[in-house]
Design an enzyme around this catalytic site. Structure first.
Site, PDB file in Angstrom:
ATOM      1  N   SER A 150      10.640 -22.677  20.449  1.00 42.53           N
ATOM      2  CA  SER A 150      10.851 -21.958  21.701  1.00 42.53           C
ATOM      3  C   SER A 150       9.587 -22.091  22.553  1.00 42.53           C
ATOM      4  O   SER A 150       9.024 -23.173  22.678  1.00 42.53           O
ATOM      5  CB  SER A 150      11.217 -20.499  21.411  1.00 42.53           C
ATOM      6  N   ASP A 190      17.592 -23.594  22.828  1.00 43.91           N
ATOM      7  CA  ASP A 190      16.344 -23.034  22.317  1.00 43.91           C
ATOM      8  C   ASP A 190      16.181 -23.275  20.818  1.00 43.91           C
ATOM      9  O   ASP A 190      17.100 -23.040  20.032  1.00 43.91           O
ATOM     10  CB  ASP A 190      16.325 -21.528  22.604  1.00 43.91           C
TER      11      ASP A 190
END
Length: 907
Positions: A79, A289
């Site tokens: 992330s 993500d």
């Protein structure tokens, strides 16, 4: 002693870093990355009077005292943490300064700049992933790429070792007291093994078959993606686009950022081919993500921490960088009642939080299991040697045949699995029976075994005499690496207990063993299999047998034999075995009375030496060494020991090195300030971790605390009690030198008894050799870190003040007014440097971390941001509505919100 007269480092600390996800908390992690960058360049950069130069100089003084070299060689991120991993990895390999990372987060990390345009009719997300985040990353990476630190000895942070021609000839070492060794193979095409791993989530996934006990294949899809960037790739400017795209794809937080397009196979639509940087290659697709499936990326880092070579005693640390140890930013609430069923919105947020905030217990268990395997393998090796000394036969023909069969099948299985994976991804086979079902994997494995057996396989029996070295060479690098690990273990452990002259002689043998290791083959299994599979897929009719066609393909046979040592490589491999046998015999010459195989659990190497040189218990009178064995008999015994271990243990080669785990969080103390938890320090914990994106001063605050906390943790890691005790025993005035670095007298409890009469933390330095050592030195670490943290605060507080003023001009609430008044009263000129001795007052007054969205509810900046986000949200919902009535409704909502937003901006 002056800095110029400091002894050269004789110990190395290697840090692997795992950055977690955390959205705007990545700003705090960026501050930690900055401190890692300053630490690892401290001994190689030119001295300067700049703020960064002063911090580096303080780190250098500490490293000089410890005679320690520090490197960051493995980085993993997911992330927003993937962004910091990419930037720090590039700076590490290039020898660059990471000071520009602060500006990157300040300029590119604001909601106002990331929110999509009001007039975009079909926004795929609220924030701009391609146009803002990706472009900002590319800009930041280019800046880092070009900003090399002056005075570095060489890029990458890995110095050339005297007496060795090639970096890949070094071993992996290190444990608590004596070095451990790692036989893990790696590519010699990349002599500097720095690695960057970035996670992502494939939306379509890739085939991931499993074979059941009845020969059928269970089909599954794996959505976990992992980008890997080698040091060789990071040195090339053309890699910047791929590195930025990998970081941007990992940070594609759903709803906030649109999925990232990842081309595989060839560049397309002005996007680079990401295939060379993926650990497993899927088809071209979109990614989301990385934190959806791997928000705590310890696993990728742990798998690679042993690839870094060394010649000295090494400590290996895995730094798990997470802003808050428990992630709790809200006060404890009473348990719910049966009727307190949460509504849909909070449930979705909590479910999503569960997905992206997975427990790390599985990966921590893997780390603990690894450390236990290290100890188990070393104990087992010693136990086998003792059994052989007492008469057990490790070298029977049945065991040797079993080892040979296992060796060949492991080579064949690797080729078969790679081939089957590429065929499944290509959709081979008819529609009613795609490749991967039934015995396909077994057929490929059997076919590969047949090719190896018909080529140049290792011998079934070892010949007598000097020909044994040529026979051992045909087992290739895998067996040679395992033998090297055992020989270096013998040399290191015996040298640790030897007087200085013998230790020097054994270290020379270590260098000879390193230098004898030939270069590894650069054969690329994936690349050699791909054209074979592509050719088969292009010409085999749908109803034909693609597996059989691959097995019969000459190109496939070439890919298999490419995994075997080539004829031109065999002489060098044989010479390496001769050198290792010579090193064992040289150890026996220095320790003629230790080859007895005693049952001393604290000194395990004598039993290993006794077995390798053939000294059986009771074979001769005490103290008589007897005639030395022939080198070929030593090599044969070494092979038998390795073969026994490989037959007994799984295929994986357990790296013989313990890994220390340290969690670096904001939940830590400093003597500069009374704030001790992430909730007291960081603004990024607010709004489900989006908080710091709101204001520039909030990001500047979190960056500053990242540096302060990072410096504290790094000093904690550096101050090893074992190392300080060793220096004290050598006569180094440790306490006095630490005081010079800290810049202040030690508080009570460090050199003198504590307030409650508890013993001084450093009392062990003058205690006897039998006194236990503490696990760590928290009080001493805070004291020593104070000198660094004053310099850091002096550098960062002017930036915080500048950003607070900018936020007030932009319409933010004037919550930092008291801090700004005090600061400007003392430093009216923004260019005036801050005196480090005055930072305590200003840091305590800087309470930006206490600002909340509740305080901002009436501010123009918040109203503008919320109204802008509302318009973009309405546009996105309208674009996804499948009925014209809903589109009409949300179109009206969008126009109304846009009108309100325009009016608010004008007022």
């Amino acid at each position: 002693m002056s800095d110029d007269a400091q002894p050269a480092p004789d110990t190395e600390l290697r840090i692997a870093v795992a950055f977690t996800g955390g959205l705007s908390l990545a700003v705090w992690m960026g501050g930690v990355a900055r401190e890692l960058n300053l630490l690892t360049t401290a001994t190689r950069a030119e001295a300067s009077g700049t703020p960064a130069g002063l911090v580096r100089a303080r780190y250098k003084r500490l490293l000089d005292l410890l005679r320690l070299d520090v490197s960051v060689d493995v980085l993993s991120g997911t992330s927003a943490g993937g962004i910091n991993a990419a930037l720090l990895g590039l700076a590490t390999v290039r020898g660059c300064d990471l000071g520009g990372l602060r500006s990157l987060w300040l300029d590119e990390g604001g909601l106002g700049t990331l929110l999509r345009d009001l007039d975009e009719p079909r926004p795929p997300s609220l924030l701009q992933g391609e146009e803002r985040l990706l472009r900002g990353l590319e800009k930041g990476l280019r800046t880092v790429f070009e900003d090399q630190v002056k005075g570095l000895d060489r890029v990458g942070g890995l110095d050339q070792v005297k007496g060795l021609d090639r970096v890949e000839d070094l071993d992996t070492g290190g444990g608590d007291a004596t070095p451990g060794l790692d036989p893990s193979p790696r590519s010699d095409s990349d002599p500097d093994p720095t690695r960057v791993f970035i996670t992502t989530t494939f939306l379509d996934g890739m085939p991931h078959p499993f074979r059941d006990d009845y020969g059928s294949t269970v089909h599954d899809r794996d959505h976990r993606g992992l980008f890997r960037f080698t040091a060789d790739a990071l040195r090339r400017r053309e890699t910047i686009g791929a590195l930025a795209r990998a970081a941007r794809s990992s940070a594609s937080y759903p709803v906030a950022f649109e999925p990232a397009f990842i081309p595989v196979g060839e560049p397309t639509h002005r996007r680079p081919d990401m295939g060379p940087h993926l650990v497993r290659q899927p088809a071209t697709q979109f990614c989301a993500d990385g934190g959806l499936l791997a928000n705590r990326p310890i696993g990728p880092a742990l798998q690679a921490v042993f690839d870094r070579p060394a010649t000295r005693q090494v400590r290996r640390v895995l730094a798990y960088v997470v802003p808050s140890a428990d992630g709790a930013a809200e006060p404890t609430v009473p348990p719910p009642l049966p009727d307190d069923v949460p509504s849909l919105g909070p449930v979705l947020l909590k479910v999503f939080g569960v997905v992206t905030s997975q427990s790390i217990s599985a990966e921590l268990s893997a780390l603990a299991a690894h450390n236990e395997r290290v100890k188990s393998r070393l104990r087992a090796e010693t136990r086998l040697a003792r059994m052989a000394v007492r008469g057990a036969d490790l070298g029977d023909e049945e065991l040797r045949r079993e080892h040979r069969a296992k060796h060949i099948r492991s080579l064949a299985r690797a080729v078969a699995e790679e081939t089957l994976g590429q065929m499944i991804a290509g959709g081979a086979g008819p529609d009613d029976r795609r490749v991967g079902f039934g015995p396909d994997l077994d057929r490929l494995t059997t076919g590969a075994v047949t090719v190896i057996e018909s080529a140049a396989p290792p011998p079934e029996t070892l010949p007598e005499g000097a020909d044994v070295f040529d026979a051992l060479a045909r087992f290739g690098r895998l067996l040679l690496d395992a033998g090297k690990a055992t020989v270096l273990r013998l040399l290191r452990e015996s040298a640790a207990q030897a007087p200085a002259d013998i230790r020097t002689a054994l270290e020379e043998q270590v260098g000879k063993v390193h230098a004898a290791m030939p270069r590894r083959s650069t054969s690329d299994l994936r690349g050699s299999v791909r054209p074979v599979v592509e050719a088969v897929l292009g010409r085999v009719p749908p109803d034909d047998d693609p597996v059989g066609t691959v097995i019969r393909s000459p190109g496939w046979a070439d890919a298999i034999t490419g995994q075997l040592p080539a004829a031109r490589e065999l002489p060098a491999l044989a010479d390496a075995w001769r050198t290792m046998a010579g090193a064992i015999l040289d150890t026996r010459r220095h320790f003629p009375r230790h080859g007895r195989g005693e049952n001393d659990q604290d000194a395990q190497w004598p039993a290993l030496l006794a077995y390798l040189v053939g000294d059986s218990t009771g074979a001769r009178p005490e103290g008589e060494p007897g005639d030395p064995p022939a080198p070929d008999s030593v090599a044969r015994r070494l092979f038998d020991l390795l073969a026994a271990q490989r037959v007994i243990f799984p295929d994986e080669q357990a790296a013989r090195q313990r890994v220390e785990l340290i969690q670096m969080s904001a939940d830590t103390r400093t003597l500069l300030d009374d704030r001790q938890t992430a909730a007291q320090k960081l603004t990024g914990l607010q709004l489900h971790h989006f908080g710091a994106f709101f204001k520039r001063s909030w990001r500047a605050n979190d960056w500053m605390w990242g540096r302060l906390d990072g410096a504290g943790w790094l000093v904690h890691v550096l101050l090893s009690p074992q190392r300080l005790k060793q220096l004290a025993d050598e006569g180094v005035p440790v306490g006095e030198r630490l005081r010079e670095i800290a810049g202040t007298d030690a508080p009570r409890g460090v050199l003198t008894a504590g307030p409650g009469g508890e013993p001084a933390e450093l009392a062990f330095l003058t205690a006897g050799a039998s006194a236990p050592l503490p696990a760590s030195l928290p009080q001493t670490s805070m004291w020593v870190a104070l000198g660094l943290q004053r310099l850091i605060a002096a550098e960062e507080l002017p930036c915080v003040a500048e950003q607070a003023e900018a936020d007030q001009k932009a319409g933010g609430a004037p919550a930092a007014a008291d801090f700004l008044r005090r600061y400007r009263r003392r430093y009216p000129d923004s260019r005036q440097p801050v005196d480090p001795d005055t930072v305590d007052e200003f840091l305590n007054a800087c309470r930006i971390s206490e600002e909340t969205f509740r305080r901002e509810k009436d501010s123009r900046l918040l109203k503008h941001t919320v109204s802008h986000a509302a318009v973009v949200t309405a546009n996105a919902v309208r674009a996804t509505a499948d009925r014209w009535s809903w589109r009409l409704l949300f179109g009206g909502v969008s126009r109304a919100l846009r009108l309100a937003h325009t009016v608010r901006r004008r007022t």
